[in-house]
Design a protein around this motif. Structure first.
Motif, PDB file in Angstrom:
ATOM      1  N   PHE A 107       0.805  -1.209   0.000  1.00  0.00           N
ATOM      2  CA  PHE A 107       0.000   0.000   0.000  1.00  0.00           C
ATOM      3  C   PHE A 107       0.833   1.252   0.000  1.00  0.00           C
ATOM      4  CE2 PHE A 107      -3.094  -3.038   0.541  1.00  0.00           C
ATOM      5  CZ  PHE A 107      -4.262  -2.464   0.115  1.00  0.00           C
ATOM      6  N   ASP A 108       0.207   2.263  -0.575  1.00  0.00           N
ATOM      7  CA  ASP A 108       0.800   3.568  -0.681  1.00  0.00           C
ATOM      8  C   ASP A 108       0.872   4.187   0.710  1.00  0.00           C
ATOM      9  OD1 ASP A 108       1.543   6.012  -1.691  1.00  0.00           O
ATOM     10  OD2 ASP A 108       0.284   5.720  -3.461  1.00  0.00           O
TER      11      ASP A 108
ATOM     12  N   ASP B 292      -1.495   7.384   0.519  1.00  0.00           N
ATOM     13  CA  ASP B 292      -2.905   7.093   0.309  1.00  0.00           C
ATOM     14  C   ASP B 292      -3.153   5.649   0.762  1.00  0.00           C
ATOM     15  OD1 ASP B 292      -5.439   6.711  -0.528  1.00  0.00           O
ATOM     16  OD2 ASP B 292      -5.009   6.828  -2.669  1.00  0.00           O
TER      17      ASP B 292
ATOM     18  N   ASP C 219      -5.512   3.840   1.215  1.00  0.00           N
ATOM     19  CA  ASP C 219      -6.579   3.037   0.624  1.00  0.00           C
ATOM     20  C   ASP C 219      -6.124   2.362  -0.664  1.00  0.00           C
ATOM     21  OD1 ASP C 219      -8.300   3.966   2.582  1.00  0.00           O
ATOM     22  OD2 ASP C 219      -8.790   5.745   1.410  1.00  0.00           O
ATOM     23  N   ALA C 220      -5.031   2.848  -1.223  1.00  0.00           N
ATOM     24  CA  ALA C 220      -4.672   2.403  -2.561  1.00  0.00           C
ATOM     25  C   ALA C 220      -3.473   1.478  -2.549  1.00  0.00           C
ATOM     26  CB  ALA C 220      -4.361   3.607  -3.442  1.00  0.00           C
ATOM     27  N   CYS C 221      -3.503   0.549  -3.459  1.00  0.00           N
ATOM     28  CA  CYS C 221      -2.410  -0.390  -3.610  1.00  0.00           C
ATOM     29  C   CYS C 221      -1.391   0.233  -4.551  1.00  0.00           C
ATOM     30  CB  CYS C 221      -2.972  -1.666  -4.207  1.00  0.00           C
ATOM     31  SG  CYS C 221      -1.770  -2.879  -4.564  1.00  0.00           S
TER      32      CYS C 221
ATOM     33  N   GLY D 260      -4.733  -2.777 -11.289  1.00  0.00           N
ATOM     34  CA  GLY D 260      -4.116  -3.254 -10.054  1.00  0.00           C
ATOM     35  C   GLY D 260      -4.818  -2.739  -8.809  1.00  0.00           C
TER      36      GLY D 260
ATOM     37  N   SER E  82      -6.565  -4.853  -4.508  1.00  0.00           N
ATOM     38  CA  SER E  82      -6.225  -4.761  -3.087  1.00  0.00           C
ATOM     39  C   SER E  82      -6.708  -3.467  -2.460  1.00  0.00           C
ATOM     40  CB  SER E  82      -4.708  -4.870  -2.913  1.00  0.00           C
ATOM     41  OG  SER E  82      -4.258  -6.082  -3.454  1.00  0.00           O
ATOM     42  N   ASN E  83      -7.229  -2.558  -3.289  1.00  0.00           N
ATOM     43  CA  ASN E  83      -7.628  -1.262  -2.741  1.00  0.00           C
ATOM     44  C   ASN E  83      -8.819  -1.387  -1.802  1.00  0.00           C
ATOM     45  OD1 ASN E  83      -5.679  -0.321  -4.390  1.00  0.00           O
ATOM     46  ND2 ASN E  83      -6.935   1.274  -5.317  1.00  0.00           N
ATOM     47  N   ARG E  84      -8.913  -0.420  -0.887  1.00  0.00           N
ATOM     48  CA  ARG E  84      -9.969  -0.544   0.113  1.00  0.00           C
ATOM     49  C   ARG E  84     -11.355  -0.258  -0.429  1.00  0.00           C
ATOM     50  NH1 ARG E  84      -9.318   2.532   5.090  1.00  0.00           N
ATOM     51  NH2 ARG E  84     -11.299   1.564   5.534  1.00  0.00           N
ATOM     52  N   GLU E  85     -11.455   0.507  -1.519  1.00  0.00           N
ATOM     53  CA  GLU E  85     -12.791   0.806  -2.030  1.00  0.00           C
ATOM     54  C   GLU E  85     -13.340  -0.339  -2.886  1.00  0.00           C
ATOM     55  OE1 GLU E  85     -10.079   2.225  -3.176  1.00  0.00           O
ATOM     56  OE2 GLU E  85     -10.105   2.225  -5.364  1.00  0.00           O
TER      57      GLU E  85
ATOM     58  N   VAL F 283     -13.431   5.020   3.370  1.00  0.00           N
ATOM     59  CA  VAL F 283     -12.316   5.191   2.446  1.00  0.00           C
ATOM     60  C   VAL F 283     -12.071   6.687   2.236  1.00  0.00           C
ATOM     61  CG1 VAL F 283     -11.575   4.758   0.072  1.00  0.00           C
ATOM     62  CG2 VAL F 283     -12.822   3.010   1.324  1.00  0.00           C
TER      63      VAL F 283
ATOM     64  N   ARG G 192     -11.994   7.245  -6.989  1.00  0.00           N
ATOM     65  CA  ARG G 192     -11.734   6.016  -7.758  1.00  0.00           C
ATOM     66  C   ARG G 192     -12.983   5.164  -7.870  1.00  0.00           C
ATOM     67  NH1 ARG G 192      -6.608   5.876  -5.055  1.00  0.00           N
ATOM     68  NH2 ARG G 192      -7.597   4.700  -3.390  1.00  0.00           N
TER      69      ARG G 192
ATOM     70  N   ARG H 107      -3.985  13.694  -7.961  1.00  0.00           N
ATOM     71  CA  ARG H 107      -3.656  13.392  -6.560  1.00  0.00           C
ATOM     72  C   ARG H 107      -3.226  14.661  -5.835  1.00  0.00           C
ATOM     73  NH1 ARG H 107      -2.179   7.641  -6.267  1.00  0.00           N
ATOM     74  NH2 ARG H 107      -0.972   8.093  -4.429  1.00  0.00           N
TER      75      ARG H 107
END
Lengths: 164, 393
Positions: free
Chosen positions: A42-43, A46, A48-50, B141, B144-147, B318, B325, B381
């Motif tokens: 993970f970042d 951030d 939440d983001a991979c 990719g 794995s993200n939380r959202e 999130v 996203r 960002r």
């Protein structure tokens, strides 16, 4: 062992396990239905983001787990139940009043009696993989068993009460 | 020229063209669906070179395509996933339905197409393309993200909602009296509920009918059962597609795994034919008139999907970037929108719905694929971070 691993369903894709390290970094493993795994980092900015994910095949994932340590190896064992229908893994804590306390593993004749296999013993946080029949059972041991549902129940009863 | 010879030439040329376009889509990193629709438009009514002989062939292929699309969708989900998503993301699912169905319905009424077309267009704008979006998340990719779980749960709920929506729409478009309409809708919902109950309760039993490890009998058996149930479902006015979806849900375990493996190439072939056929039967000239309404609808419903995604991601705790996203990822519409439009137009409801849906899907897929990448851009960002700092500071 205060480690918390969060399991998240990814419908249509598979399952994800998340681990937040003491330093606040998140690592995740996505297990796809077809057995492929993605290791995600993970970042920091951030969370939440991979940031990056690395696809691993079965063997690579297994090898990495071995390197990372014994407790990871155990969780891999327990995941067996998801993959093989009818076969389960269980970790059974040796009862303090077990008749087999301080006796050898061979004395239990567990495999003959229950058709379940004892594949490892966890003692003081370390793992004894593939213990031999001469291995002596100690207080506080956790026994890792693979077998059918009945087989596992059989081993539990055997360790608690001795042979029926 | 002999009829069969012409058929071979036309079908061959189309398939070859589809293959090249599919490659192009792969290079550009977007879904091939819009390319297939455009190819169909070029060679259909009002296109450059109208193909005649292959239309019937593609029609049968496209019907199989819809059935296979839905059957494999059903195979992808387990009962636990369906109910788990329903439980965890029910509110997000309702917000999604309300925010996104209303603009479609409103436009249909505004254009004076009548209430049934309004129901159809509401469906077109409501349902995101789970195929396009799942692939997008994988390519970017983001698994794995939380959202991501929240986004996937919305897709699952939409797909499940389709199992009820499609038969209701089928019952409505038959266009009988109000009372008969109510009866046929009630019958449709009851039949779907019953099949869903049987599928989830006795799925293991149905799976036992098939040999999991013998691919040929498995392929024939699952395809046979799917087509049979689809046909029967169509006979009682529950859409054929829903029958296929329910068969997919009913199969589980190794049978489901191996069945989806053997059916996937078939699905890819026939689903591609479905999109081309939809383009073939849509008049390219009408499309021009519909570009403006479609663009307006796409703009509005991309914003409503953005709101849906932001809502779902915020509820999951999130952060701001993740909310963007999730919102942009939900924008693409695809297979279901075309299935719904096809169903309505096939039954004679507002023929302009086909060109409108085509243009709409083209816009949302292109825009959605582009917008989904936006939150990964550095300037984006940076902008989000600056706003956050400004807010807290």
């Amino acid at each position: 062992m205060g480690i918390r691993i969060e399991k998240v369903d990814l419908p249509g894709i598979g399952i994800r396990h998340d681990l937040v390290t003491e330093g606040g970094r998140r690592i995740s493993v996505v297990s796809h239905r077809d057995g492929e795994r993605d290791l995600g980092f993970f970042d920091e900015d951030d969370p939440d983001a991979c940031r990056d994910s690395i696809p691993l095949n079965d063997d690579e994932a297994a090898a990495l787990a071995d390197v990372l340590g014994a407790s990871v190896m155990l969780s891999r064992l327990t995941s067996l139940s998801d993959e093989t229908a009818g076969l389960y893994t269980e970790q059974i804590a040796l009862p303090t009043d077990s008749p087999y306390l301080n006796r050898t593993l061979g004395d239990t004749k567990a495999r003959t009696r229950t058709h379940a296999s004892i594949v490892a013993i966890v003692r003081d946080g370390t793992v004894i993989p593939s213990p031999t029949p001469a291995e002596r059972l100690r207080a506080g041991d956790v026994i890792v068993v693979v077998g059918t549902r009945e087989g596992l129940d059989g081993v539990s009863r055997l360790l608690a009460n001795g042979p029926d | 020229m002999h009829e069969t010879t012409l058929l071979l030439i036309e079908v061959g040329a189309l398939l070859l063209g589809m293959s090249l376009l599919g490659r192009l889509a792969g290079i550009l990193g977007i879904s091939a669906i819009p390319f297939y629709l455009l190819l169909g438009l070029c060679f259909g009514d009002g296109g450059f070179v109208p193909f005649e002989a292959s239309e019937e062939f593609f029609q049968i292929g496209s019907e199989l395509g819809v059935i296979l699309l839905l059957a494999l969708l059903g195979l992808e989900y387990t009962a636990d996933e369906l109910f788990g998503s329903l439980k965890s993301s029910r509110t997000a699912g309702i917000v999604d339905a309300l925010l996104n169905a209303v603009p479609g319905a409103a436009l249909a009424l505004l254009l004076g197409w009548g209430p049934i077309a309004a129901v159809a267009l509401a469906g077109v704008t409501w349902v995101s393309s789970s195929g396009v979006i799942a692939k997008l998340m994988r390519d970017l990719g983001r698994l794995s993200n939380r959202e991501t779980p929240g986004v996937l749960a919305i897709l699952v709920i939409e797909d499940l909602a389709m199992a009820f929506y499609l038969p209701i729409l089928s019952a409505l478009v038959i266009g009988v009296s109000l009372w008969q309409g109510v009866v046929s809708v009630a019958v449709a919902v009851a039949v779907v509920s019953l099949i869903l109950f049987i599928a989830l309760r006795f799925g293991g039993f149905i799976s036992k009918l098939f040999p999991a490890d013998q691919y040929e009998p498995l392929l024939l058996g699952v395809l046979g059962l799917t087509m049979l149930v689809s046909g029967l479902a169509a006979e009682v006015n529950v859409s054929a597609a829903v029958g296929a979806f329910l068969v997919g849900i009913a199969l589980s375990g190794r049978v489901a795994e191996n069945a989806s493996q053997v059916l996937t190439p078939l699905r890819d072939l026939f689903a591609a034919m479905f999109f081309v056929f939809f383009g073939l039967t849509t008049n390219a000239v009408d499309l021009v008139d519909m570009l403006l309404p479609a663009a307006a609808l796409a703009l509005v419903t991309i914003l409503t999907k953005l709101a849906t995604g932001v809502f779902a991601a915020r509820r999951a705790g999130v952060g701001t970037l993740g909310q963007w996203r999730a919102g942009f990822a939900l924008a693409p519409r695809g297979e279901f929108s075309i299935v719904i439009a096809g169903l309505a137009v096939g039954a004679g409801v507002a023929p302009q719905l086909a060109p409108l849906a085509t243009a709409y899907v083209l816009f949302t897929i292109f825009a959605g694929t582009f917008l989904a990448r936006l939150p990964d851009a550095d300037w984006f960002r940076e902008a989000v971070r600056r706003r956050r700092v400004a807010k807290t500071g």
